[in-house]
Design an enzyme around this catalytic site. Structure first.
Site, PDB file in Angstrom:
ATOM      1  CG  ASP A 188      -7.545  -5.593  51.074  1.00 62.76           C
ATOM      2  OD1 ASP A 188      -6.882  -5.964  50.289  1.00 62.76           O
ATOM      3  OD2 ASP A 188      -8.436  -4.687  51.298  1.00 62.76           O
ATOM      4  CG  HIS A 227      -6.652  -4.002  48.003  1.00 61.35           C
ATOM      5  ND1 HIS A 227      -7.580  -4.465  47.160  1.00 61.35           N
ATOM      6  CD2 HIS A 227      -6.932  -2.913  48.701  1.00 61.35           C
ATOM      7  CE1 HIS A 227      -8.416  -3.793  47.233  1.00 61.35           C
ATOM      8  NE2 HIS A 227      -8.236  -2.695  48.101  1.00 61.35           N
ATOM      9  CB  SER A 272     -10.824  -0.716  47.795  1.00 58.29           C
ATOM     10  OG  SER A 272     -11.491  -1.956  47.346  1.00 58.29           O
TER      11      SER A 272
END
Length: 711
Positions: free
Chosen positions: A159, A186, A497
């Site tokens: 990520d 993130h 996500s």
């Protein structure tokens, strides 16, 4: 949670090399691009020898090892062999002709696609002293198995990196790093969702909204974070492959990738699975449009996003005392005074041009999108323009009608200090009617409250979640309005996500419970135990225009059921070598290496699902199930045929005992009529006295070579 790691590539040096190559090739009249050269399995014992072989090959093309060193950006040398290099299109074409080279592809762009969610999924956490999760006893599943919450399972998170100072990554009371770990010691949001430590009284920005215990699904697991995305959550597939290669070397058990790329069927993920690593991808955020689901490689788990049983009702009181309820993340600072009535301004359109000259100072703006306004689907361009206008001109609130109010993620960052409330179109019309009928309309907005439990319709497939069809189905998990760590605070995010690390955390729990299960067995357990109805036995819904009953192209196997997956009864296992037999011709370009052009259609792979996209005549497939539950058990088939299809299962009864742990059954699908039709859905469920093992079935009857039912 335990430790974190990052990719080991020296970014500054490689950037300098890329610039040098760029200047050189431009002088020669061609612009180089980043290509990924895939060479298959590692053929040398030491990584240094693998790298040397890469440079020997490239030097043959470029003329010297110095040119080769300047060209190469990444060497893949652990889990698989290959490299990423800056090449001109002509050089890439020449390199593809080398006999050792399996494929040459341009690097693709990847983009990124909690307190309540784990309670909703049945993995309840109790603070020390309450008895259930105290010390090393982390509770039991429905069958009495001890749940150790992923003790020492290593989750690799690919990520944007990590904020290690977050309370969710406090490793106090953890033992030493597992001895099998080979990496350096993130992303924060996703990592804390998968394996974050328990943090009491976490809430949105510390202000009490969505307050609860923030933790990951496997809070005793370890995490290794590989930074492969930058900035706004974007990066290249060459970097992602480097992260996967490092993770294979380092010894992770699970790979969690909250990212998507167009047309991506990663051979890196395949090599990871062949080494026993379960790979979890997000399915994408391009819903509710069909045929948008990404990362559909059957060797991975692809995750959709669903809404859990939590909402944030926000009361709007009009001057006539009428109360309208919307949703928001609006809060007031502690010790602030309660909201009071203020002027209400209405605008038929909320574009920057239409609002020009509208007085909103100290007032609340009501937007009334037109019925044909596509931006009314979600807070999009018009919402952003309206909010900017309110902020720039001294307004204090914005009421925005839209088709759905479930996705609050886009408003949290841009509405700070402004009371932004999303309402549906019906209630928006009621507010507009009050404004029309009143000479001096006023309103006030109360801070949002948190409601959880049975009063909230859930689960539902989130509006943004990408949809099928795809040969392999996604499995849905909470991904709408997920509260988890960001830097040293806790914020909401939405998307697949956010759903993917939920599944990654559950995979870690399953891996700790069943360390010898293959990635295919873990995937099977998740799919076959998933829920397709809510606790009231009502079908799961899918957000869209209009909202509809969800089907396998929305949620795959269904909404994830962790306790059911821990003891699924039967699993559909797959030998990892079978993937290349069925998919070699699509993943690998050179038939001489892996590909078998005469391979059976992919629906013959032993997946926990069945999809036949071109049913013109009877098709018979087989599936093999392995008993991982009660030794002496009898399962009977329950068949729900897709509309227009006759589906038969033989044998109808499977008897398991100590000597017979594996059985194969046959499924025959026959079209009832000759017709060019769309997909219809059914299921096959094997039931025992205690278990129900369900796989989804999709079939499309075709009469001609074209599929679409349009002229």
């Amino acid at each position: 949670m335990g430790f974190f790691s990052s990719s080991r590539w020296p970014a500054a040096s490689a950037l300098l090399l890329c610039i040098c190559m760029l200047l050189l090739c431009r002088v020669q009249g061609e612009t180089p691009k980043l290509y990924i050269i895939y060479l298959g399995h590692v053929k040398h014992g030491h990584p240094d020898d693998v790298v040397a072989s890469h440079h020997d090959m490239l030097a043959t093309l470029l003329g010297s090892k110095e040119e080769s060193s300047a060209s190469v950006v990444y060497n893949y040398k652990h889990g698989f062999s290959g490299f990423a290099a800056m090449l001109t299109p002509k050089q890439a074409k020449q390199l593809a002709e080398f006999p050792e080279v399996i494929s040459v592809e341009l690097s693709k762009r990847h983009t990124t696609t909690t307190t309540r969610s784990w309670d909703f999924l049945g993995l309840n956490y109790h603070t020390p002293g309450s008895g259930q999760l105290h010390g090393t006893n982390y509770g039991e599943d429905a069958c009495g198995q001890k749940l150790n919450y992923g003790e020492d399972v290593i989750i690799g998170v690919v990520d944007t990196g990590i904020w290690p100072e977050s309370r969710s990554f406090n490793d106090e009371s953890y033992g030493p790093v597992p001895s099998r770990w080979k990496g350096n010691g993130h992303g924060t949001h996703c990592a804390s969702t998968a394996a974050g430590s328990a943090v009491e009284a976490a809430s949105f920005n510390g202000l009490g909204l969505a307050e609860g215990v923030a933790r990951g699904g496997a809070p005793r697991a370890r995490i290794a974070v590989y930074k492969a995305l930058w900035g706004g959550g974007a990066g290249g597939s060459a970097t992602v492959l480097a992260a996967i290669d490092d993770a294979i070397h380092d010894g992770v058990d699970v790979l969690s990738l909250s990212l998507t790329a167009s047309g991506e069927n990663s051979f890196g993920a395949l090599h990871a699975v062949q080494k026993g690593i379960t790979v979890v991808y997000s399915g994408g955020n391009d819903g509710p449009r069909p045929q948008t689901v990404g990362n559909t490689s059957p060797w991975a788990i692809t995750v959709a996003a669903s809404k859990m049983d939590r909402s944030f009702p926000t009361v709007i009181t009009l001057g006539n005392k009428q109360q309208i309820v919307g949703q928001s993340l609006y809060y007031q600072a502690k010790n602030s005074t309660s909201s009071s009535f203020t002027g209400l301004v209405s605008a038929p359109q909320c574009t920057a041009d239409a609002l020009n000259g509208t007085d909103v100072e100290g007032q609340i703006l009501l937007c009334v999108p037109q019925s044909r306004d596509q931006n009314a689907l979600i807070p999009g361009t018009n919402f952003g323009q309206a909010l900017q206008y309110v902020r720039n001109h001294g307004g204090i609130g914005l009421i925005f009608p839209q088709y759905t109010t479930d996705n609050l993620g886009p408003i949290q960052d841009i509405c700070q200090g402004i009371a932004c409330v999303l309402v549906d179109r019906d209630t928006g019309k009621q507010i507009a009617n009050y404004w029309d009928a009143t000479s001096v309309p006023v309103a006030k907005i109360a801070p949002a409250t948190t409601v959880t439990g049975k009063e909230v319709l859930a689960p539902k497939v989130a509006l943004l979640s990408s949809r099928g069809p795809s040969p392999d189905y996604p499995e849905a998990a909470p991904g709408a309005n997920i509260l988890a760590a960001k830097e040293d605070s806790y914020v909401f995010m939405s998307g697949t996500s956010m759903a993917a690390p939920h599944v990654s955390g559950i995979v870690a729990v399953l891996k700790a419970l069943h360390p010898h299960w293959s990635p295919a067995a873990i995937k099977s357990a998740i799919v076959t135990s998933a829920h397709v109805t809510d606790e009231r036995a009502m079908p799961i819904l899918a957000e869209g225009i209009p909202r509809k009953t969800a089907d396998p192209f929305d949620y795959g196997g269904g909404n994830i059921n962790p306790l059911g997956a821990a003891d699924p009864g039967l699993v559909y296992d797959i030998d990892p070598r079978d993937y290349t037999k069925f998919f070699g011709c699509t993943v690998f370009n050179k038939t001489a290496v892996f590909c078998d052009e005469t391979a059976l259609p992919t629906y013959h792979l032993n997946l926990p699902s069945l999809a036949v996209p071109d049913l013109r005549r009877p098709v018979t497939v087989s599936r093999t199930v392995t008993n991982v539950g009660e030794v002496n058990s009898v399962y009977r088939a329950m068949v729900q045929s897709p509309v227009g299809v006759r589906m038969e299962v033989e044998p109808h009864v499977l008897v398991f005992n100590a000597a017979n742990k594996v059985h194969t059954f046959r499924v025959t699908l026959s079209p009832v009529w000759k017709l060019q039709e769309d997909y219809t859905f059914g299921s096959i469920t094997w039931r025992s006295d205690r278990k129900a093992v369900r796989i989804p079935v999709a079939a499309r009857i075709t009469a001609h070579d074209f599929y679409a039912d349009v002229a």
